[in-house]
Write an enzyme that holds these catalytic residues in place. Structure first.
Site, PDB file in Angstrom:
ATOM      1  N   SER A 146       0.963  -1.110  -0.046  1.00  0.00           N
ATOM      2  CA  SER A 146      -0.035  -0.141   0.034  1.00  0.00           C
ATOM      3  C   SER A 146       0.775   1.216  -0.062  1.00  0.00           C
ATOM      4  CB  SER A 146      -0.870   0.070   1.416  1.00  0.00           C
ATOM      5  OG  SER A 146      -1.431   1.330   1.309  1.00  0.00           O
ATOM      6  N   TYR A 173      -3.633  -0.896   9.789  1.00  0.00           N
ATOM      7  CA  TYR A 173      -3.413  -1.062   8.265  1.00  0.00           C
ATOM      8  C   TYR A 173      -1.965  -0.701   8.056  1.00  0.00           C
ATOM      9  CZ  TYR A 173      -4.295  -0.820   3.550  1.00  0.00           C
ATOM     10  OH  TYR A 173      -4.202  -0.926   1.918  1.00  0.00           O
ATOM     11  N   LYS A 217       1.146  -3.389   6.354  1.00  0.00           N
ATOM     12  CA  LYS A 217       1.483  -3.263   5.386  1.00  0.00           C
ATOM     13  C   LYS A 217       3.178  -2.959   5.177  1.00  0.00           C
ATOM     14  CE  LYS A 217      -2.100  -3.749   2.566  1.00  0.00           C
ATOM     15  NZ  LYS A 217      -2.393  -4.958   1.793  1.00  0.00           N
TER      16      LYS A 217
END
Ligand SMILES: [Zn+2]
Length: 670
Positions: A554, A567, A571
């Site tokens: 990401s 998150y 990542k």
């Protein structure tokens, strides 16, 4: 063998001669014990008026490229009888002249090229002619005393023609045999072409077809009477394995299957799908005493060799050495028989693998299944021929002539050009929608055989739309993940591309308000499930073709935002996992790279409402929000799909450990 004739169905094809021809051709085509995948041919002789209203006698003969099972009226080529009969009178004719003159004699130049047996169909003085490569006829005639057996079974009802090259030479041979004779008065209803197949003929469509069924049944009944040990009935004869154990109980070894596929793909020059038939029949045949010898003597009928080569490989203890031996033997066979041709690839099209089964290879699963069909019928028939005597197919010289025959090679070249990922097997996780779906779609478009997994229960249907296989899997569980990896290898022979994409994006998870469960769940799906997957796919990727792993990271990894700790951390850790994997797998030539996409908005996650909310938060219009990068371009899921397909392709063959942003340029990333 039963006649499949049905009055009602027959009428639905039309009562005219060509309609009846289409119907009974399909009946022949429906029976794989008669013809397989484009084999065999049929014709009907018709009187018509041509474009100018002049009467003309035509032979409508099966056009090349059509399959009897699915043939339509336009699959038959209308060739003038007088031209075909004139050709039969010539002392000799080259293949290219024959093809050219057959086309020149067609009343519709847009019809497909007429079968190479058109002249033979024309010289037989009956309205309907049916030709097949029936297994039972091969079992009988690919035997030392095949001719005597045919005479014993059929008496004077058939002409027996020794093997000659199909095409003009065969037509000429038969023409010379029947010239000046009255086949009707002699009661001749068919021709047995030794080591090739059967012709039957009659003025009525139904009778010509049913004569075919009747004669094949007579051959089958004779064989059944003389066959004490049907394949893998556990009885005596060739079914017993050397170790004396029931072959179908032997376990399949999937890593070895991937090894075999790799060795064959290297010889072929590109990736192959490998399809293992582990059925008791296949495993038993491949384990039969002496099959290494008799099972590699030759095909049932010459035109199978175009798809299967002359013989299968026999796989011994050392898989790579067995494939090498096949290639060496093939090169020697080429040397012995070549006359100025270029050698085709020396890779086997199928392999006999004792205690495991029969493995068939192809550029696509469809191609591999066609070979598997032919291989399965070959196993049954060769077994039968061994039981009644000695399997003695055509000598290699004759097979070589067919394998390297310009007209036969043309049939294969008609297929579409190879795609860049043709023959590769790809596993994509989290692909029911969005970026994952776009990746699966791009890989499939480039020719890869995709297995897509997702927790979404609609994944089977979603993947079917792009010609892929979809399996419902919760990636945080161990066994289902192992099962799906094994499934991909069992179905397609190996694994070359793994796209580890699955992930979630929990909303509004500020550090002082997030629940522990949200954090744990995000790490579990976005990181730990990827680590678990690696352990299961790496043993197969080490046997892959130009193997590669692509993680989907990401933009957040380098440019995090507030409220997305779990998150962003997951990542970042995934990126580190990618780097370590690249270090560990480089010696095995498995590439590991990661793509870092910016948010994409063409997915179901981004409703118009959510988009509006986010844009407002940044004080932007929706359009500004969607293109908030240096290049001012919107990133779409297909952009990521195409990038991943490129990263999986040979373009990136020497790239590993790379992080590729697809974000339109971001000053925090650059
Ligand atoms: Zn034939």
């Amino acid at each position: 063998m039963q006649s499949l004739w049905n009055d009602q169905e027959a009428a639905s094809f039309g009562t005219d001669l060509l309609g009846q021809r289409v119907y009974t051709s399909r009946l022949l085509g429906r029976n794989p014990a008669l013809v397989l995948h484009g084999g065999g041919n049929t014709s009907v002789k018709v009187e018509e008026n041509d474009f100018f209203g002049e009467p003309v006698s035509l032979c409508y003969v099966k056009g090349s490229g059509w399959d009897l099972a699915t043939i339509e009226r336009e699959g038959f080529s209308p060739v003038r009888m007088n031209a075909l009969l004139k050709m039969a009178e010539l002392p000799a004719m080259s293949d290219s002249d024959m093809v050219l003159q057959q086309r020149a004699a067609m009343t519709n130049p847009n019809a497909p090229a007429a079968s190479i047996e058109a002249i033979l169909h024309a010289v037989l003085p009956f309205r309907f002619v049916d030709h097949s490569h029936a297994n039972a006829i091969s079992a009988l005639t690919c035997n030392a005393d095949g001719e005597a057996r045919v005479k014993e079974i059929f008496g004077k009802r058939v002409l027996v023609v020794p093997y000659v090259m199909p095409g003009f030479i065969l037509a000429k041979t038969v023409y010379d045999m029947i010239k000046g004779r009255n086949l009707r008065a002699e009661g001749i209803e068919g021709i047995v072409l030794l080591k090739h197949g059967l012709f039957t003929f009659h003025d009525e469509a139904r009778r010509s077809y049913e004569l075919h069924i009747e004669m094949v049944t007579m051959a089958e009944e004779w064989l059944a009477k003389h066959d004490p040990a049907p394949l893998c009935a556990g009885g005596k004869g060739t079914c017993e394995t050397e170790a004396g154990m029931p072959a179908h109980l032997a376990h399949e070894d999937l890593v070895d299957l991937a090894k075999l596929r790799k060795a064959v793909s290297i010889k072929r020059g590109h990736a192959q799908i490998a399809k293992l038939d582990p059925s008791p029949q296949a495993a038993s045949y491949a384990s039969s005493n002496g099959v290494e010898n008799y099972g590699t003597r030759g095909p049932l009928t010459p035109d199978h060799s175009i798809r299967t080569k002359r013989a299968p490989a026999f796989i011994g203890e050392d898989i790579a050495a067995s494939v090498q031996k096949f290639a060496d033997d093939y090169a020697a066979y080429f040397q012995r028989n070549a006359d100025g041709q270029m050698m085709l690839d020396p890779a086997p099209r199928f392999a006999l693998w004792p205690n495991k089964g029969i493995v068939s290879f192809g550029d696509t699963i469809k191609d591999a299944n066609i070979v598997a069909d032919i291989a399965g019928h070959t196993a049954k028939t060769v077994h039968l021929a061994q039981v009644i005597g000695q399997w003695e197919p055509l000598p290699e010289k004759d097979i070589f002539e067919i394998e390297y025959w310009e007209l036969e090679q043309a049939k294969l070249r008609k297929g579409p050009a190879r795609k860049v990922l043709q023959g590769k097997v790809a596993l994509v996780t989290g692909c029911a929608a969005g970026i994952g779906f776009a990746i699966a779609e791009s890989l499939a478009e480039q020719g890869a055989q995709v297995v897509g997994v997702d927790i979404d229960k609609d994944i089977p249907e979603i993947m079917k739309k792009i010609g892929a296989v979809g399996i419902i899997v919760n990636l945080t569980e161990d066994k289902p993940v192992q099962d799906v990896v094994d499934f991909a290898v069992r179905e397609f022979g190996g694994l070359d591309i793994v796209v580890s994409n699955a992930g979630i994006f929990p909303k509004n998870e500020y550090l002082d308000s997030m629940t522990q469960n949200d954090w744990d769940r995000t790490i579990s799906i976005n990181l730990t499930s990827h680590q678990k997957l690696m352990g299961k796919v790496i043993p197969f990727l080490k046997q892959g073709i130009e193997a590669s792993i692509i993680f989907v990271g990401s933009r957040n990894y380098k440019a995090p935002g507030p409220g997305a700790a779990a998150y962003s951390c997951s990542k970042a850790a995934l990126t580190q996992l990618c780097r370590v994997a690249a270090l560990e797998l480089a010696p095995d030539k498995v590439r590991v790279n990661i793509v870092h996409p910016d948010a994409v908005f063409d997915t179901k996650l981004w409703t118009a409402e959510a988009l509006e909310r986010s844009a407002t938060r940044y004080g932007m219009t929706i359009e500004e929000y969607k293109t908030k990068n240096l290049m001012k371009v919107e990133i779409k899921s297909k952009d990521i799909g195409n990038m991943v397909a490129a990263m999986a392709s040979p373009l990136f063959l020497k790239v590993t450990g790379a992080q590729i942003p697809v974000d339109g340029g971001n000053d925090r990333v650059i």
